[in-house]
Design a protein around this motif. Structure first.
Motif, short mmCIF file in Angstrom:
data_model
loop_
_atom_site.label_atom_id
_atom_site.label_comp_id
_atom_site.label_asym_id
_atom_site.label_seq_id
_atom_site.Cartn_x
_atom_site.Cartn_y
_atom_site.Cartn_z
N GLU A 41 0.85 -1.31 -0.14
CA GLU A 41 0.00 0.02 -0.09
C GLU A 41 1.02 1.24 -0.01
O GLU A 41 0.83 2.25 -0.59
CB GLU A 41 -1.16 0.03 1.19
N THR A 42 1.92 1.27 0.76
CA THR A 42 2.90 2.61 1.12
C THR A 42 3.49 2.64 -0.63
O THR A 42 3.58 3.89 -0.81
CB THR A 42 3.92 2.20 1.92
N GLN A 43 4.10 1.51 -0.95
CA GLN A 43 4.63 1.69 -2.27
C GLN A 43 3.78 2.06 -3.59
O GLN A 43 4.07 3.05 -4.37
CB GLN A 43 5.26 0.56 -2.93
N ASN A 44 2.46 1.76 -3.49
CA ASN A 44 1.49 2.21 -4.47
C ASN A 44 1.45 3.54 -4.37
O ASN A 44 1.30 4.45 -5.42
CB ASN A 44 -0.04 1.49 -4.28
N ASP A 45 1.17 4.22 -2.96
CA ASP A 45 0.95 5.54 -2.83
C ASP A 45 2.12 6.29 -3.16
O ASP A 45 1.93 7.50 -3.76
CB ASP A 45 0.72 5.65 -1.30
N ASP A 64 7.54 5.31 -13.39
CA ASP A 64 6.88 5.14 -11.89
C ASP A 64 7.48 5.73 -10.97
O ASP A 64 7.09 5.73 -9.67
CB ASP A 64 6.19 3.97 -11.71
N GLY A 65 8.64 6.30 -11.38
CA GLY A 65 9.61 7.01 -10.15
C GLY A 65 10.49 5.60 -9.68
O GLY A 65 11.25 6.24 -8.53
N GLU A 66 10.62 4.74 -9.83
CA GLU A 66 11.36 3.44 -9.49
C GLU A 66 10.86 3.36 -7.90
O GLU A 66 11.97 3.34 -7.17
CB GLU A 66 12.73 3.78 -9.55
N MET A 67 9.89 3.88 -7.34
CA MET A 67 9.51 4.17 -5.95
C MET A 67 9.64 2.74 -5.37
O MET A 67 9.55 2.93 -4.06
CB MET A 67 8.21 4.77 -5.81
N ARG A 68 9.38 1.59 -5.94
CA ARG A 68 9.54 0.29 -5.29
C ARG A 68 10.98 -0.24 -5.06
O ARG A 68 11.19 -1.08 -4.68
CB ARG A 68 8.65 -0.79 -6.04
N ARG A 69 12.08 0.66 -5.77
CA ARG A 69 13.49 0.20 -5.79
C ARG A 69 14.09 0.84 -4.72
O ARG A 69 14.32 1.96 -4.79
CB ARG A 69 13.91 0.25 -7.17
N VAL A 70 14.74 0.18 -3.93
CA VAL A 70 15.41 0.76 -2.90
C VAL A 70 16.76 0.89 -3.02
O VAL A 70 17.79 -0.04 -3.35
CB VAL A 70 15.52 0.08 -1.31
N GLY A 71 17.42 2.12 -3.38
CA GLY A 71 18.89 2.27 -3.82
C GLY A 71 18.96 2.09 -5.29
O GLY A 71 20.03 1.33 -5.73
N PHE A 72 18.10 2.27 -6.13
CA PHE A 72 18.14 2.17 -7.72
C PHE A 72 17.87 0.61 -8.06
O PHE A 72 17.25 0.20 -8.78
CB PHE A 72 19.44 2.69 -8.04
#
Length: 345
Positions: A41-45, A64-72
């Protein structure tokens, strides 16, 4: 994708700035306070936020901003792989640097039985925006940089070819899912260029994209972890060899080097598109639209407008969100100035 784009389309490289709450959410998850559904839910937001900021700025091609990827590319990619053990960082105390990042060692042939997760990233993002989407993916040589060969592989290049096969399958799955524009990120090409290396990089890249029926981009930079490059910042050792990659577009950083090496594009004529970095993500000076317009005019001295896309130098993951938003707006508004000069509208 390209048929409805304006002259001099604007885009981004890949990553976007995290909001404060995403940092605290990740810390809470690492303490065991979040379950998998909480984190999803957090990553979707977070993806929704990244898409909205890009849409609000008026960017023509977004991610999508690569927002689900920690550290590229770290945990979110290696976590999908088998045959690896994690190694402790070489340095744990002091100023943050590349030697504080985790590494891995191959203990068996590396595989990714369920893929790398890019299809799922795309399938969510395309339900949240009508703006054309590009999907970025770390390239095999860059991914191989954090994997020691162990007794399984001969060297980094050998590891990279194993990863190229995994990436190739992932890219084909993306096309099957409807992706029309894919970008491979290979900062390590410029960082590790040496005699004989550019030709090997070309072979490796072409292996990774073989048979992938989509527009292909290649992003080349000098590293951006904590906003710091890791080597001499010059593309010259890669030219003209890099023009043999099976990519439609090369994305290069220019703004943070005061537009140095633009002449390479004139010196080595190419039919490829140029995605030119005209916004500096390593600097907290926020460009004005006039600053951006002046940089674009310099790009157009070496490349025809029909072959140019305007981007930031690199991703925004190492830049504060307030600055990222302002720089995206300057990118779009500066492009509009030059577009009007060219079209008379």
């Amino acid at each position: 994708m390209t048929s409805n784009l304006p002259l001099l389309p604007t885009s981004v490289i890949g990553s976007y700035a995290w909001p404060a709450w995403l940092h605290t959410a990740l810390a809470a998850a690492q303490r065991g306070e979040y379950g998998p559904d909480d984190m999803l839910e957090t990553q979707n937001d977070a993806v929704d936020l990244a898409l909205r900021d890009q849409d609000d700025a008026g960017v023509d091609i977004i991610t999508d901003g690569e927002m689900r990827r920690v550290g590229f590319f770290t945990a979110e990619f290696y976590g999908h792989m088998t045959g690896l053990i994690e190694l402790p960082p070489r340095r744990k105390v002091g100023v943050v640097g590349h030697d504080q990042r985790e590494g891995y060692e191959a203990t068996a042939p590396v595989e990714a039985p369920a893929g790398l997760g890019l299809v799922q990233e795309f399938e969510y993002a395309r339900t949240r925006t009508a703006t054309p989407l590009k999907v970025p993916c770390p390239g095999p040589f860059t991914l191989a940089g954090r994997i020691r060969p162990g007794s399984i592989y001969k060297d980094r290049i050998d590891v990279a070819y194993a990863l190229a096969a995994i990436i190739n399958r992932e890219l084909k799955a993306l096309v099957q899912a409807g992706v029309t524009f894919i970008q491979l990120d290979e900062p390590s090409y410029a960082v590790h260029s040496r005699a004989g290396a550019p030709e090997e990089f070309v072979k490796l890249f072409n292996t990774a994209v073989d048979g992938v029926n989509a527009k292909i981009g290649l992003h080349l930079c000098f590293g951006n972890f904590v906003g710091r490059p890791v080597a001499k910042r010059t593309y010259r050792p890669l030219f003209p060899y890099i023009l043999d990659v099976r990519a439609d577009q090369l994305a290069l950083e220019f703004a943070n080097r005061e537009m140095a090496e633009l002449d390479l594009w004139r010196e080595f004529a190419s039919e490829k598109e140029l995605a030119a970095g005209v916004v500096d993500v390593k600097n907290y000076y926020v460009e004005t639209p006039a600053d951006v317009a002046e940089r674009i005019r310099r790009v157009l001295e070496v490349a025809p407008a029909e072959k140019v896309t305007l981007t930031p130098d690199c991703g925004f993951s190492q830049t504060a969100r307030w600055a990222s938003r302002a720089k995206l707006k300057a990118l779009v508004d500066g492009t509009k100035i030059v577009r009007a000069e060219l079209t008379g509208t």
